[in-house]
Design a protein around this motif. Structure first.
Motif, PDB file in Angstrom:
ATOM      1  N   VAL A 359       0.846  -1.182   0.000  1.00  0.00           N
ATOM      2  CA  VAL A 359       0.000   0.000   0.000  1.00  0.00           C
ATOM      3  C   VAL A 359       0.885   1.237   0.000  1.00  0.00           C
ATOM      4  N   SER A 360       0.421   2.302  -0.622  1.00  0.00           N
ATOM      5  CA  SER A 360       1.259   3.483  -0.830  1.00  0.00           C
ATOM      6  C   SER A 360       1.668   4.164   0.465  1.00  0.00           C
ATOM      7  N   ARG A 361       0.828   4.098   1.486  1.00  0.00           N
ATOM      8  CA  ARG A 361       1.189   4.779   2.731  1.00  0.00           C
ATOM      9  C   ARG A 361       2.429   4.157   3.367  1.00  0.00           C
ATOM     10  N   ALA A 362       2.738   2.908   2.953  1.00  0.00           N
ATOM     11  CA  ALA A 362       3.875   2.208   3.545  1.00  0.00           C
ATOM     12  C   ALA A 362       5.084   2.177   2.633  1.00  0.00           C
ATOM     13  N   ALA A 363       4.915   2.581   1.371  1.00  0.00           N
ATOM     14  CA  ALA A 363       6.024   2.372   0.439  1.00  0.00           C
ATOM     15  C   ALA A 363       5.961   3.336  -0.721  1.00  0.00           C
ATOM     16  N   SER A 364       6.523   4.510  -0.551  1.00  0.00           N
ATOM     17  CA  SER A 364       6.695   5.400  -1.686  1.00  0.00           C
ATOM     18  C   SER A 364       7.698   4.749  -2.633  1.00  0.00           C
ATOM     19  N   GLY A 365       7.337   4.648  -3.892  1.00  0.00           N
ATOM     20  CA  GLY A 365       8.217   3.985  -4.837  1.00  0.00           C
ATOM     21  C   GLY A 365       7.917   2.525  -5.015  1.00  0.00           C
ATOM     22  N   GLY A 366       6.723   2.063  -4.584  1.00  0.00           N
ATOM     23  CA  GLY A 366       6.351   0.668  -4.777  1.00  0.00           C
ATOM     24  C   GLY A 366       6.295   0.289  -6.244  1.00  0.00           C
ATOM     25  N   ALA A 425       3.379   9.192 -10.575  1.00  0.00           N
ATOM     26  CA  ALA A 425       4.642   9.923 -10.470  1.00  0.00           C
ATOM     27  C   ALA A 425       4.928  10.405  -9.054  1.00  0.00           C
ATOM     28  N   ASP A 426       3.889  10.581  -8.229  1.00  0.00           N
ATOM     29  CA  ASP A 426       4.107  11.062  -6.866  1.00  0.00           C
ATOM     30  C   ASP A 426       4.529   9.953  -5.904  1.00  0.00           C
ATOM     31  N   GLY A 427       4.744   8.756  -6.446  1.00  0.00           N
ATOM     32  CA  GLY A 427       5.179   7.635  -5.614  1.00  0.00           C
ATOM     33  C   GLY A 427       4.060   6.714  -5.202  1.00  0.00           C
TER      34      GLY A 427
END
Length: 576
Positions: A359-366, A425-427
């Protein structure tokens, strides 16, 4: 026992059979959460927060922990020569300006965390390293001691800074300059007071672990820290429970991040050792689960796989961290919660991403890597993923790093050049894979894994199913990629099954263009065959453990899926 009968997985604890893995519906921070975080950061810059940071500062630390992990010798030698060197970037110490730092995000974090103290201590004696360390610390204090805010006051970096300052206190507190020594100790106390209020606001996962670990260390090592220690240990226990799954994996699903987390927790435990105190139970329990999970995503050469944009750190970086953890364990072959499956036979190791992206809250750049795999034979890597998406910098342009998050940068099937999960693009990550179905069987003849995901169901009405079978002797990996009808929308679409190859693999297509010979420099010869598509060799790249993009090649099996679906079968077979 018959050849195809199931076998008892025994100590490996493999749960055979089918399971459905669903992604968390929360793909990122809500607008309210983002606003709250922004207000929190603004609050740090107010006079009230500055007043809260005031108080008595310690005259000395109660103990000095021993850093249990060896640093990077080359980086340390460069520091002794007056140069800060980090993955291809270099800054002369005499030109270092923390108030106007011109560096990639990775180098900036390396500097502000003071992780470089470990490298410096590895390369020289205290007499050699102390003048270098004190010069850099003095520049940092001049720029950020009174100005609260920005990257320098990020909670996770303050947590790391306290851990490294404490473990390498002889390097930064050897000066006879009492004003300088007082400034460092005062800053250490102010950083701890900052974390008293900021630790729980750090990013989920590794960020909170770093922040709370630093605060626990402050409670252990700064005089009169009993209440702070109790508060911080409760916070760290919560953070570990949220960041780690039952199988020892981090919620960000990055092996490189898990390696760092194990290192930070091992460094924190050194603070308990220095005080001759028993370490936090949750810390020991987390390490006991995390190390097998990390070993489960290592190749035969002892280095990491390239999942979720991480770097494939080699044995030289992995082994010291494992040793520091004091955990002795076998590789975890099935981490259903973390999402990785490990197939092993003979000298062959196959690592499979069998879960939705984090999930994005845990991993910018997933990364959109569902159902991709990596493969190695002993010390030689054969099939890889491009990796490196979290490590843009001097050697890897940020635009290229973003491209490495795509499905096409992984060894799996891709439909119409569309990512199985949208990459923003924002991760953040968008729509795509919401559930993965996994079925694993252990047979006398070898290991069999079947998994499917729904990332293309909404757009193309197609379900991707991948079957992998590794023989018991590891000499044969058979696979099949299928596109199956799913839902009402059924569209014809082009597809490609990509197999990114390690740089040392030399490829020669066979005369019928349905196979290839894979020669490994100093290693074995492998044959590849496929059916159901056209085989070609294309350019690719692989980001190595130093963050350098290296040219390599990929096998690509392409075809056209009809509304009724498509199927491609393929085989890697060791020759000789």
């Amino acid at each position: 026992m018959g050849k195809h009968e199931p076998i008892d997985p025994g100590a490996d604890g493999i749960e055979q059979g089918r399971r459905l893995i669903r992604v968390d519906n929360d793909r990122g921070l809500s607008l309210t959460q983002k606003l709250a975080e922004s207000l929190q950061r603004l609050a740090w810059r107010t006079p009230l927060h500055s007043l809260r940071l005031r108080g008595r500062f310690p005259l000395k630390l109660l103990a000095v922990p021993d850093d249990p992990i060896v640093g990077d010798l080359k980086a340390g030698q460069a520091l002794l020569q007056g140069v800060i060197s980090w993955r291809g970037e270099k800054i002369a110490i005499r030109e270092l300006d923390f108030a106007n730092l011109q560096a990639s995000p990775g180098l900036a974090e390396y500097l502000h965390s003071f992780a470089w103290l470990r490298d410096l201590s590895t390369a020289g004696t205290r007499q050699q390293g102390a003048p270098v360390a004190e010069a850099i610390v003095s520049r940092w204090l001049k720029a950020h001691a009174e100005k609260v805010g920005g990257i320098a006051w990020r909670a996770d970096l303050w947590g790391k800074r306290i851990l490294y300052w404490a473990a390498h206190a002889p390097l930064i507190l050897s000066s006879r300059d009492l004003v300088y020594r007082s400034a460092v100790l005062n800053m250490l106390a102010r950083g701890a007071r900052h974390l008293d209020r900021a630790a729980d606001k750090a990013p989920e996962g590794l960020g909170k672990i770093a922040a709370w670990s630093g605060l626990v260390a402050a409670g252990l090592l700064i005089p009169a820290g009993g209440p702070r220690r109790a508060f911080a240990e409760n916070g760290l226990t919560r953070a570990l429970g949220h960041a780690f799954g039952d199988d020892g994996g981090l919620i960000c699903r990055s092996p490189a991040a898990l390696l760092e987390a194990i290192g930070l927790l091992s460094l924190l435990r050194a603070s308990y050792d220095a005080r001759r105190e028993a370490s936090l139970e949750a810390l020991d329990e987390t390490l006991a689960r995390a190390v097998p999970a990390l070993l489960g995503v290592c190749h035969g050469d002892g280095g990491l796989t390239s999942w979720q944009g991480g770097l494939p750190f080699d044995l030289g970086k992995v082994a010291p961290v494992i040793d520091a953890s004091r955990v002795r364990a076998r590789p975890l072959r099935q981490a259903r919660g973390w999402g990785y499956q490990r197939l092993a036979g003979g000298s062959t190791v196959v690592s499979v991403d069998a879960a939705p992206p984090p999930v994005s809250r845990a991993a910018s750049g997933g990364c959109a890597s569902t159902l991709a795999f990596e493969m190695s034979d002993g010390l030689h890597r054969l099939v890889v993923n491009c990796g490196g998406a979290r490590n843009g910098g001097a050697l890897l342009p940020m635009q290229l790093a973003e491209a490495l998050r795509t499905t096409a940068a992984h060894s799996t099937l891709i439909v119409a050049d569309a990512n199985s999960t949208a990459v923003h693009a924002d991760g953040s990550l968008g729509r795509g894979v919401t559930e993965v179905e996994v079925d694993r069987q252990e047979l006398e003849s070898g290991s069999r894994l079947e998994a499917s995901h729904d990332g293309y169901a909404r757009r193309y009405g197609l379900l991707h199913r991948r079957q992998l079978s590794l023989s018991a002797d590891g000499r044969q990996l058979a696979g099949e990629d299928m596109l199956l009808p799913a839902g009402r929308r059924k569209r014809a679409a082009p597809f490609a099954v990509r197999f990114h190859l390690a740089p040392q693999v030399e490829v020669t297509l066979t005369a019928d263009n349905q196979g290839a010979l894979l020669r490994v420099d100093g290693g074995p010869l492998w044959q590849f065959r496929c059916k159901g598509g056209a085989l070609a060799v294309e350019e690719s790249l692989w980001v190595d453990g130093a963050g350098r993009p290296r040219e390599t090649q990929q096998l690509v099996v392409s075809g056209q899926s009809q509304p009724g679906g498509a199927s491609v079968s393929w085989l890697f077979k060791r020759a000789g």
